[in-house]
Design a protein around this motif. Structure first.
Motif, PDB file in Angstrom:
ATOM      1  N   TRP A 122      46.040 -11.564   9.197  1.00 44.48           N
ATOM      2  CA  TRP A 122      46.754 -10.596  10.035  1.00 44.48           C
ATOM      3  C   TRP A 122      47.927 -11.262  10.760  1.00 44.48           C
ATOM      4  O   TRP A 122      49.024 -10.717  10.824  1.00 44.48           O
ATOM      5  CB  TRP A 122      45.773  -9.985  11.013  1.00 44.48           C
ATOM      6  N   LEU A 123      47.693 -12.453  11.302  1.00 44.53           N
ATOM      7  CA  LEU A 123      48.742 -13.171  12.008  1.00 44.53           C
ATOM      8  C   LEU A 123      49.895 -13.542  11.073  1.00 44.53           C
ATOM      9  O   LEU A 123      51.074 -13.369  11.413  1.00 44.53           O
ATOM     10  CB  LEU A 123      48.166 -14.426  12.668  1.00 44.53           C
ATOM     11  N   ILE A 124      49.577 -14.016   9.893  1.00 43.94           N
ATOM     12  CA  ILE A 124      50.623 -14.370   8.932  1.00 43.94           C
ATOM     13  C   ILE A 124      51.337 -13.114   8.445  1.00 43.94           C
ATOM     14  O   ILE A 124      52.563 -13.109   8.264  1.00 43.94           O
ATOM     15  CB  ILE A 124      50.034 -15.207   7.777  1.00 43.94           C
ATOM     16  N   PHE A 125      50.594 -12.017   8.261  1.00 44.27           N
ATOM     17  CA  PHE A 125      51.249 -10.760   7.893  1.00 44.27           C
ATOM     18  C   PHE A 125      52.215 -10.318   8.983  1.00 44.27           C
ATOM     19  O   PHE A 125      53.305  -9.811   8.674  1.00 44.27           O
ATOM     20  CB  PHE A 125      50.210  -9.661   7.645  1.00 44.27           C
ATOM     21  N   THR A 126      51.853 -10.508  10.242  1.00 44.37           N
ATOM     22  CA  THR A 126      52.739 -10.131  11.345  1.00 44.37           C
ATOM     23  C   THR A 126      54.047 -10.913  11.278  1.00 44.37           C
ATOM     24  O   THR A 126      55.132 -10.345  11.448  1.00 44.37           O
ATOM     25  CB  THR A 126      52.034 -10.360  12.695  1.00 44.37           C
ATOM     26  N   ALA A 127      53.955 -12.202  10.999  1.00 47.35           N
ATOM     27  CA  ALA A 127      55.167 -13.016  10.864  1.00 47.35           C
ATOM     28  C   ALA A 127      56.000 -12.558   9.674  1.00 47.35           C
ATOM     29  O   ALA A 127      57.235 -12.450   9.763  1.00 47.35           O
ATOM     30  CB  ALA A 127      54.796 -14.487  10.723  1.00 47.35           C
ATOM     31  N   VAL A 128      55.337 -12.268   8.558  1.00 51.66           N
ATOM     32  CA  VAL A 128      56.045 -11.787   7.369  1.00 51.66           C
ATOM     33  C   VAL A 128      56.679 -10.423   7.647  1.00 51.66           C
ATOM     34  O   VAL A 128      57.826 -10.171   7.255  1.00 51.66           O
ATOM     35  CB  VAL A 128      55.095 -11.728   6.156  1.00 51.66           C
ATOM     36  N   ALA A 129      55.966  -9.541   8.332  1.00 51.45           N
ATOM     37  CA  ALA A 129      56.506  -8.213   8.644  1.00 51.45           C
ATOM     38  C   ALA A 129      57.740  -8.316   9.525  1.00 51.45           C
ATOM     39  O   ALA A 129      58.709  -7.568   9.340  1.00 51.45           O
ATOM     40  CB  ALA A 129      55.436  -7.356   9.319  1.00 51.45           C
ATOM     41  N   CYS A 130      57.743  -9.240  10.479  1.00 55.57           N
ATOM     42  CA  CYS A 130      58.934  -9.435  11.325  1.00 55.57           C
ATOM     43  C   CYS A 130      60.103  -9.942  10.488  1.00 55.57           C
ATOM     44  O   CYS A 130      61.240  -9.470  10.643  1.00 55.57           O
ATOM     45  CB  CYS A 130      58.618 -10.409  12.455  1.00 55.57           C
ATOM     46  N   GLY A 131      59.838 -10.889   9.604  1.00 55.05           N
ATOM     47  CA  GLY A 131      60.894 -11.402   8.735  1.00 55.05           C
ATOM     48  C   GLY A 131      61.425 -10.352   7.779  1.00 55.05           C
ATOM     49  O   GLY A 131      62.647 -10.246   7.558  1.00 55.05           O
ATOM     50  N   ILE A 132      60.537  -9.546   7.221  1.00 57.20           N
ATOM     51  CA  ILE A 132      60.959  -8.486   6.297  1.00 57.20           C
ATOM     52  C   ILE A 132      61.739  -7.409   7.044  1.00 57.20           C
ATOM     53  O   ILE A 132      62.723  -6.875   6.525  1.00 57.20           O
ATOM     54  CB  ILE A 132      59.723  -7.896   5.573  1.00 57.20           C
ATOM     55  N   ALA A 133      61.338  -7.087   8.267  1.00 53.50           N
ATOM     56  CA  ALA A 133      62.082  -6.101   9.058  1.00 53.50           C
ATOM     57  C   ALA A 133      63.488  -6.608   9.359  1.00 53.50           C
ATOM     58  O   ALA A 133      64.462  -5.851   9.272  1.00 53.50           O
ATOM     59  CB  ALA A 133      61.329  -5.793  10.344  1.00 53.50           C
ATOM     60  N   LEU A 134      63.600  -7.889   9.678  1.00 56.11           N
ATOM     61  CA  LEU A 134      64.917  -8.476   9.921  1.00 56.11           C
ATOM     62  C   LEU A 134      65.757  -8.464   8.643  1.00 56.11           C
ATOM     63  O   LEU A 134      66.952  -8.147   8.680  1.00 56.11           O
ATOM     64  CB  LEU A 134      64.757  -9.904  10.451  1.00 56.11           C
ATOM     65  N   MET A 135      65.133  -8.782   7.525  1.00 55.30           N
ATOM     66  CA  MET A 135      65.830  -8.750   6.241  1.00 55.30           C
ATOM     67  C   MET A 135      66.274  -7.324   5.901  1.00 55.30           C
ATOM     68  O   MET A 135      67.393  -7.108   5.426  1.00 55.30           O
ATOM     69  CB  MET A 135      64.911  -9.286   5.144  1.00 55.30           C
ATOM     70  N   ASN A 136      65.413  -6.359   6.162  1.00 50.41           N
ATOM     71  CA  ASN A 136      65.737  -4.952   5.935  1.00 50.41           C
ATOM     72  C   ASN A 136      66.942  -4.544   6.778  1.00 50.41           C
ATOM     73  O   ASN A 136      67.860  -3.877   6.299  1.00 50.41           O
ATOM     74  CB  ASN A 136      64.510  -4.101   6.265  1.00 50.41           C
ATOM     75  N   TRP A 137      66.940  -4.944   8.054  1.00 53.19           N
ATOM     76  CA  TRP A 137      68.052  -4.631   8.949  1.00 53.19           C
ATOM     77  C   TRP A 137      69.359  -5.235   8.439  1.00 53.19           C
ATOM     78  O   TRP A 137      70.396  -4.578   8.418  1.00 53.19           O
ATOM     79  CB  TRP A 137      67.734  -5.143  10.353  1.00 53.19           C
ATOM     80  N   ALA A 138      69.300  -6.499   8.003  1.00 54.50           N
ATOM     81  CA  ALA A 138      70.506  -7.170   7.507  1.00 54.50           C
ATOM     82  C   ALA A 138      71.024  -6.508   6.227  1.00 54.50           C
ATOM     83  O   ALA A 138      72.239  -6.313   6.073  1.00 54.50           O
ATOM     84  CB  ALA A 138      70.216  -8.644   7.265  1.00 54.50           C
TER      85      ALA A 138
END
Length: 184
Positions: A122-138
């Motif tokens: 769950w913790l690693i998914f949270t980090a991945v989700a934040c990175g993917i959200a940032l990538m999506n925004w970019a």
């Protein structure tokens, strides 16, 4: 094929019913991902419901890529991303790239992560989700030639982190029971 069908030895002939059962179990991850994505679009009147679609897609791709990579192949992941683009009104390609990136990260962590406790995943998914959200925004900002406000992206990342147990626990129960091809 199920694991028991790949081992040497004498086995009974595969009947049509058994073949259909094995095929259904292999199709289960992609099918449930698509059905959960469509279900997240149901008009139930939740505040911020538009962020449920990418959250559910990300969670399903992450979970099935970790625990059933044979059934969640790159073409299936790309189709989920394409459907995400079409249903979420994103520029074409953004969902495919982000979902394939999620799949790639899950594949890199596949040897280590499935043996860990749920909280670690769950913790690693949270980090991945934040990175993917940032990538999506970019990607959306670059493809629309404008700076998109970061608020919805931050909400989407937080929602993904909060919703992971609600989506992953039923998927885990299904993975260990009726969706397992080795039990066919």
């Amino acid at each position: 094929m199920a694991l028991s069908d790949r081992l040497p030895g004498v086995r009974p002939h595969l009947t049509l019913g058994r073949r259909l059962d094995i095929a259904w179990r292999y199709a289960f991850p992609g099918t449930t991902s698509l059905m959960l994505m469509l279900l997240s679009l149901a008009p139930i009147g939740l505040w911020g419901q538009a962020a449920l679609l990418p959250t559910v897609a990300l969670t399903c791709v992450w979970f099935w890529s970790l625990f059933r990579p044979a059934a969640m192949s790159p073409p299936v992941v790309f189709l989920i991303g394409l459907l995400l683009d079409l249903l979420g009104f994103l520029p074409l390609g953004v969902g495919g790239v982000t979902m394939l990136t999620t799949y790639g990260i899950a594949q890199r962590l596949r040897r280590f992560l499935p043996r860990q406790a749920f909280a670690v995943v769950w913790l690693i998914f949270t980090a991945v989700a934040c990175g993917i959200a940032l990538m999506n925004w970019a990607l959306v900002s670059a493809l629309t030639f404008s700076l998109v406000p970061p608020g919805p992206v931050l909400f989407q990342a937080g929602l993904a982190a909060a919703m992971y147990p609600a989506v992953a626990i039923p998927l885990m129960l299904a993975h260990r029971s009726f969706a397992d091809p080795d039990l066919a």
